[in-house]
Design an enzyme around this catalytic site. Sequence first.
Site, PDB file in Angstrom:
ATOM      1  N   SER A  97      36.773  36.245  43.933  1.00 19.58           N
ATOM      2  CA  SER A  97      36.689  34.802  43.618  1.00 19.58           C
ATOM      3  C   SER A  97      35.205  34.189  43.432  1.00 19.58           C
ATOM      4  O   SER A  97      34.416  34.737  42.896  1.00 19.58           O
ATOM      5  CB  SER A  97      37.628  33.883  44.369  1.00 19.58           C
ATOM      6  N   HIS A 122      38.825  36.205  39.459  1.00 20.99           N
ATOM      7  CA  HIS A 122      40.166  35.820  38.934  1.00 20.99           C
ATOM      8  C   HIS A 122      39.940  34.467  38.545  1.00 20.99           C
ATOM      9  O   HIS A 122      38.740  33.803  38.585  1.00 20.99           O
ATOM     10  CB  HIS A 122      41.389  35.734  39.822  1.00 20.99           C
TER      11      HIS A 122
END
EC number: 3.4.21.92
Length: 199
Positions: A97, A122
């Site tokens: 992330s 993501h």
Amino acid sequence: MLVPIVVEQTGRGERSYDIYSRLLKDRIIFLGGPVDDHVANLVIAQMLFLEAEDPDKDIHLYINSPGGVVTSGMAIYDTMQYIKAPVSTICVGQAASMGALLLSGGEKGKRFSLKHSRIMIHQPLGGFQGQATDIHIHAQEILKLKKRLNEILAENTGQQLAKVEADTERDYFMSGAEAKDYGIIDNIIERNTPSGGTR
């Protein structure tokens, strides 16, 4: 959390440091764990200190993080771009992330991963409750953040924005080799050489 103490022999006798202060002497910053405002402030303060000490010497940012708060991560990212000292990024364990975005934001040619590290990108996560109008405002903000994060990742990796947008729709995991092909890192490190370099 117990922080190890190391003891060094100096001309004036023994001196003890917590391990992170000792690493800082070698221009190493360790980002371990989730990114939040407190962690971001510590990392930024260390970068600014090292920049003031020597603006031409590399700073080594080791990352083992599942990600965290987007605004906290962006504060670190913007500081990396703001300071003159080149920031080398090294993934140990995982950079997921926001951790992956920070990994990609290192100085080009100086972004690394250890052999068995995992990298994951993501879209930003968010949750909000309250009045319908406020929920709508926060949803719009998350969409703006998502767009900006994808643009940064595309810029750092050389990938087309459309590909990054498609890949970040869901959790997209990569090995070090796959992250190198994607453009998040430049090389995989297997061990330090005696001279302090990598191979």
